[in-house]
Design an enzyme around this catalytic site. Structure first.
Site, PDB file in Angstrom:
ATOM      1  N   ASP A   1       4.879  -3.366   6.780  1.00  0.00           N
ATOM      2  CA  ASP A   1       3.447  -3.208   6.568  1.00  0.00           C
ATOM      3  C   ASP A   1       3.046  -4.131   5.407  1.00  0.00           C
ATOM      4  OD1 ASP A   1       1.345  -0.235   6.743  1.00  0.00           O
ATOM      5  OD2 ASP A   1       0.867  -2.367   6.625  1.00  0.00           O
TER       6      ASP A   1
ATOM      7  N   GLU B   1      -7.531   4.067   5.245  1.00  0.00           N
ATOM      8  CA  GLU B   1      -6.345   4.181   4.403  1.00  0.00           C
ATOM      9  C   GLU B   1      -6.616   4.993   3.135  1.00  0.00           C
ATOM     10  OE1 GLU B   1      -4.920  -0.252   5.675  1.00  0.00           O
ATOM     11  OE2 GLU B   1      -3.562   0.915   4.435  1.00  0.00           O
TER      12      GLU B   1
HETATM   13  C1  GLC Z   1      -2.478  -1.946   6.771  1.00  0.00           C
HETATM   14  C2  GLC Z   1      -1.997  -0.708   7.501  1.00  0.00           C
HETATM   15  C3  GLC Z   1      -1.337  -1.000   8.833  1.00  0.00           C
HETATM   16  C4  GLC Z   1      -1.936  -2.257   9.431  1.00  0.00           C
HETATM   17  C5  GLC Z   1      -1.575  -3.421   8.506  1.00  0.00           C
HETATM   18  C6  GLC Z   1      -2.194  -4.741   8.985  1.00  0.00           C
HETATM   19  O1  GLC Z   1      -2.267  -1.787   5.404  1.00  0.00           O
HETATM   20  O2  GLC Z   1      -1.155   0.170   6.781  1.00  0.00           O
HETATM   21  O3  GLC Z   1      -1.539   0.144   9.677  1.00  0.00           O
HETATM   22  O4  GLC Z   1      -1.400  -2.476  10.720  1.00  0.00           O
HETATM   23  O5  GLC Z   1      -1.962  -3.196   7.152  1.00  0.00           O
HETATM   24  O6  GLC Z   1      -3.581  -4.699   8.854  1.00  0.00           O
END
Ligand code: GLC
Length: 736
Positions: free
Chosen positions: A260, A456
């Site tokens: 991530d 988030e």
């Molecule tokens: C974000 C999220 C993840 C996402 C990634 C790319 O922080 O935690 O779910 O796919 O970054 O955007």
């Protein structure tokens, strides 16, 4: 392949921080577009523009190094939600209320078609979280509290997105790679803290949080994303036991594990530009959006000096190439994705309309006020009556789902406009009036309200109390006092304590975040001329609905599985209105002042010569007025917190209140750096990007004094709120 070419395959960059030309020197294996990234910097780029960008990267990669085309990934988490005009489905919590795996598969198919239409071959979905504490800002990305429902959806969404895998054959050009995420127990952290620590037994980990992965893997999921969170203190991005022994060993996963957003940098001993530990633990592809160059160089060094074994490198590259082969990207006739005209097709919108209808849960319908009768006089009120942003939620056009307009949703309709049309079709009259004012008294008011968009950690909450945004309680009370029947349509990313609102409503509908097709809501709420609505209520709660604001929910007001239908004769009596928690306390590090009070863990300090007293700004004692009788500062102090992610994501410091009297510039200090502002006397809403403080020398790694406001004798400032928040757009720094 050279060592550099192999390492390049294991690193992914974000389009905001790399160009196709960079691939000549850095032959990376994958590119992503994060929540705030758009093609050529245009967050509202259309499918053709996305496709152009993807093809430029793919063409450049085919000429770089070993000539292996890049994988391009994006978060299409409720439809292709980065794209204006795309079909937007309800967020996962609403789909969980539908209890309909077949519908989920059709949603996956439509999503894949629209993602592929923009040339992209990979979506970071489905989320297989099983949220346990709904204070978590990502609760709405989970389908349900029931692992069995999540498991059934995991298979359905994977097959919908990818299609069934066939040996030796690539998936079709209108299907894309799926991502089972976030591995593991992202929804099980202590206190529901985003990126926090799941302090649970192995039994709980397996029985509750792992149930979606075997069905997804057995359905052929090509990728898995590691979770930011930890399990009993060990960061998932560095947990070899989970990433390798369990996922690849016991579950037999043969695709690639992607990290991530700089998540590897959170492993003790790692940085975002140097982390062999994550690869040796079993990560195959590091998401290094803006850290890719440093990580590439460090990892090449560590491959050469043996810190990173060649066998691990070869395994990771093999997995990445396997996924690319399955997507048809390799070979002389690679599969070419990109058919922009199909985005938002009527057939797609119909699936989203059906999903919106099936996501609704009827919690209360005393006196059968719903469905709205043919010929009725209807008022639609509330902040959500005509708000695509509220009904679509986070991960919509921008990462936080804020700063969008109706123009971003040309194929959608708001709930209010859909109800107006449906009521008029049935011979009634209807109008939207957000503040609830009317000239001709309506029979019934549909009041649409709830949470403002978030994504988030920005959605993490200290408790489960619904925090009104625009005087909703007063609006409901006014309508009741006027003798108007009230239907509440509650838009939220999770069940919330809303006892006063439920008591003030004759009917109460949990609508979650239904997406772009507001018609789906009208289909259920409004009866046609024959007296019957197009669809009845079929939704059932995917999580318990709390009777107070305590989380995890100890005393459900309505249990998971509850949901009335039009045949139900149940009458809901008066419910509890006591939140049973401190409504100001904050678990988020980003709230320093809320409703004029300083929430824990922060403390207010006043220099001598500064007086403070509570005042009514928008509501009773919702602000504090500070008066300077000599030069000095007010300060907020507390435990050091890491704000690097917020800095990365272009967050801003927001001050909200009123400047009562000016006395020269006001000095605002954050994280050790000071900027001066000179706002006009009157209502005050100031946003200062964290990067402006960084440019003035701030350090965001451990911020213990997030805010000081200094002024001279004569200054008078009323402060209601002070917090940091995602702004989804670039804001200029204060003039020096
Ligand atoms: C974000 C999220 C993840 C996402 C990634 C790319 O922080 O935690 O779910 O796919 O970054 O955007």
């Amino acid at each position: 392949m050279t060592l550099e070419e192999k390492i390049g395959q294991m690193i992914q960059a974000d389009i905001s921080a790399i160009t196709p030309e960079d691939l000549a020197k850095y032959p990376l294996g994958s590119i992503l577009a994060g929540g705030n990234s758009g093609p050529y910097g245009d967050e509202r780029g259309d499918a053709a523009k996305w496709s152009k960008l993807v093809h430029e990267f793919r063409k450049a990669s085919a000429k770089a190094g070993a000539g292996i085309p890049i994988l391009f990934g994006i978060d299409a988490v409720h439809g292709h939600s980065n794209l204006p005009g795309a079909t937007l489905f309800p967020h996962n919590i609403g789909l969980g209320a539908a209890h309909d795996p077949a519908l989920i598969q059709r949603i996956g198919e439509v999503t894949a078609i629209e993602v592929a239409a923009s040339g992209i071959d990979w979506t970071f979905a489905p989320t297989l979280a099983v949220p346990q504490d709904l204070r978590w800002g990502r609760s709405y990305e989970g389908y349900a509290a029931d692992p069995a429902l999540v498991a059934s959806y995991a298979k359905a969404m994977t097959v919908g997105l990818q299609g069934p895998l066939a040996p030796g054959k690539p998936i079709p050009a209108d299907r894309v790679a799926a991502t089972a995420k976030h591995y593991l127990a992202d929804g099980g952290t202590d206190g529901g803290k985003d990126q926090g620590d799941a302090l649970i037994s192995e039994r709980e980990l397996v029985a509750r949080h792992a149930q979606g992965y075997p069905p997804a893997i057995n359905a052929g999921a090509l990728t898995v994303m590691a979770s930011f969170s930890s399990w009993n203190g060990a960061k998932n991005h560095g947990n070899r036991s989970l990433l390798t022994d369990v996922l690849k060993g016991r579950m037999g996963f043969e695709g690639l594990v992607v990290g991530d957003w700089n998540g590897h940098g959170q492993i003790p001993g790692c940085s975002v530009t140097d982390c062999p530990k994550t690869f040796t633990a079993g990560l195959d592809l590091a998401m290094a959006p803006n850290s890719w160059k440093g990580l590439f160089e460090a990892t090449v060094r560590e491959a050469k000096d043996g810190t990173l074994p060649m066998a691990r490198i070869d395994d990771a590259v093999a997995r990445i190439l396997r996924v690319k082969a399955k997507l048809g990207l390799l070979g002389v006739n690679p599969v070419d994705r990109g058919n922009p005209s199909i985005v938002g097709a009527d057939a797609h919108l119909a699936v989203a309309r059906e999903a919106a209808a099936k996501s609704l849960v009827l919690l209360k319908n005393n006196g059968g006020v719903l469905p709205l009768r043919p010929g009725a006089k209807v008022l639609i009120a509330g902040p959500g009556a005509d708000s695509m942003a509220m009904q679509a939620g986070g991960w919509t056009i921008t990462w936080q789902g804020t700063d969008t307009t109706a123009a971003d949703f040309p194929k959608g309709q708001t709930i209010g406009r859909a109800i107006v049309a449906a009521v008029k079709d049935a011979g009634g009259s209807a109008a939207i009036s957000a503040d609830g004012n009317f000239s001709e008294k309506p029979d019934v008011a549909v009041v649409v309200y709830g949470e403002q968009p978030y994504a988030e950690f920005q959605g993490d909450m200290p408790n489960l109390a619904f925090r009104e945004h625009a005087g909703e309680k007063a609006l409901l009370a006014k309508l009741k006092a006027q003798g108007v029947k009230v239907v509440s349509v509650f838009l939220s990313g999770r069940p919330l304590f809303a006892g006063p609102e439920i008591n003030a409503s004759d009917a109460f509908v949990a609508a979650w975040l239904p997406g772009s097709q507001g018609e789906g809501v009208a289909d259920v709420l409004v009866a046609r001329k024959d007296g019957k609505p197009a669809r009845g209520f079929t939704g059932k709660l995917p999580f318990p609905w709390p009777a107070d604001a305590v989380s995890p929910v100890k005393t459900p007001l309505f249990a998971a599985g509850y949901g009335l239908t039009y045949a139900s004769k149940a009458v809901v009596g008066t419910v509890n209105e006591d939140p049973k928690v401190d409504l100001v306390a904050s678990a988020s590090e980003g709230v320093y002042f809320a409703l004029g009070k300083v929430p824990s863990p922060w403390h207010l300090s006043l220099d001598p010569g500064i007086a403070a007293h509570a005042v009514d700004l928008g509501a009773q004692e919702d602000a504090q007025q500070f008066s300077w009788s000599e030069t000095g500062a007010i300060g907020i102090d507390g435990p050091p917190v890491d704000l690097m992610r917020q800095l990365d994501e272009e967050f801003a410091l927001k001050l909200d209140g009123r400047l009562d009297a000016a006395a020269g510039p006001i000095a605002v200090t954050m994280a050790g750096a000071t900027l001066k502002i000179s706002p006009p006397v009157g209502p005050l809403t100031v946003r200062i990007p964290l990067r402006c403080f960084l440019e003035a020398g701030a350090s965001f790694k451990a911020v213990g004094t997030p805010l000081r406001i200094a002024g001279d004798k004569g200054l008078s400032l009323t402060l209601r709120g002070a917090s940091i928040e995602g702004v989804g757009q670039t804001i200029a720094c204060p003039a020096k």
